[in-house]
Motif scaffolding. Structure first.
Motif, PDB file in Angstrom:
ATOM      1  N   UNK A 198       0.746  -1.200  -0.023  1.00 30.42           N
ATOM      2  CA  UNK A 198       0.016   0.132   0.047  1.00 30.42           C
ATOM      3  C   UNK A 198       0.922   1.211   0.104  1.00 30.42           C
ATOM      4  N   UNK A 199       0.422   2.328  -0.652  1.00 28.01           N
ATOM      5  CA  UNK A 199       1.365   3.854  -0.772  1.00 28.01           C
ATOM      6  C   UNK A 199       1.574   3.904   0.798  1.00 28.01           C
ATOM      7  N   UNK A 200       2.948   4.474   0.795  1.00 25.03           N
ATOM      8  CA  UNK A 200       3.437   5.168   2.150  1.00 25.03           C
ATOM      9  C   UNK A 200       2.533   6.212   2.496  1.00 25.03           C
ATOM     10  N   UNK A 201       2.087   7.001   1.569  1.00 22.52           N
ATOM     11  CA  UNK A 201       1.445   8.150   1.874  1.00 22.52           C
ATOM     12  C   UNK A 201       0.128   8.006   2.866  1.00 22.52           C
ATOM     13  N   UNK A 202      -0.555   6.693   2.549  1.00 24.86           N
ATOM     14  CA  UNK A 202      -1.636   6.300   3.202  1.00 24.86           C
ATOM     15  C   UNK A 202      -1.336   6.132   4.789  1.00 24.86           C
ATOM     16  N   UNK A 203      -0.118   5.980   5.218  1.00 25.62           N
ATOM     17  CA  UNK A 203      -0.029   5.760   6.547  1.00 25.62           C
ATOM     18  C   UNK A 203       0.744   7.014   7.172  1.00 25.62           C
ATOM     19  N   UNK A 204       0.779   8.321   6.517  1.00 17.25           N
ATOM     20  CA  UNK A 204       1.624   9.425   6.970  1.00 17.25           C
ATOM     21  C   UNK A 204       0.616  10.342   7.463  1.00 17.25           C
ATOM     22  N   UNK A 205       1.067  11.113   8.524  1.00 24.24           N
ATOM     23  CA  UNK A 205       0.337  12.410   8.873  1.00 24.24           C
ATOM     24  C   UNK A 205       0.525  13.614   8.131  1.00 24.24           C
TER      25      UNK A 205
END
Length: 138
Positions: free
Chosen positions: A128-135
């Motif tokens: 899954x894209x890293x941006x989905x887990x970033x604040x």
């Protein structure tokens, strides 16, 4: 009393390297235990049917995917891999024939879907894209 414009409020010091490693290790161990627990729960429930509908495998794969996404969002790829390792060990230990000859994961389509589908759930979470887990925004 007001704070002068040039003064900035002090924040607590950031955790040192010694404070971070044990948190990371604790998260990894907890992820390993969570993966094993989900592997056991899914192995026991994956053959459940309701009105000839395979609800057990659907729910088992859904909880496996949610565990994988949780571990990835919680602390990154390390705990995701640990959860995957715990899951694999639990499923493979329970797939071996017991003392009475009973097998919880038979070589039938539902057993194969559980074994390989569960691994696929961890792969989906890993890619899954890293941006989905970033604040961070942007």
């Amino acid at each position: 009393m007001t704070t002068p414009e040039h003064a900035t409020p002090t924040s607590p010091p950031a955790p040192t390297g010694a404070g971070r490693w044990w948190r990371s290790a604790a998260r990894t161990v907890l992820a390993l235990a969570l993966g094993a627990a989900v592997g056991v729960l899914g192995t026991v429930a994956h053959r459940t049917q309701w009105h000839d509908l395979p609800v057990g495998i659907v729910l088992a794969l859904a909880i496996t995917l949610s565990t994988a996404v949780l571990c990835r969002a919680w602390a990154g790829l390390g705990p995701l891999l640990a959860a995957g390792a715990g899951w694999v060990v639990a499923v493979q230990v329970l797939a071996v024939a017991g003392p009475g000859g009973d097998v919880l994961v038979p070589a039938q389509p539902v057993g194969l879907v559980w074994t390989y589908g569960g691994l696929a759930m961890f792969l989906v979470a890993a890619f899954l894209p890293r941006s989905w887990f970033s604040d961070r925004r942007g």
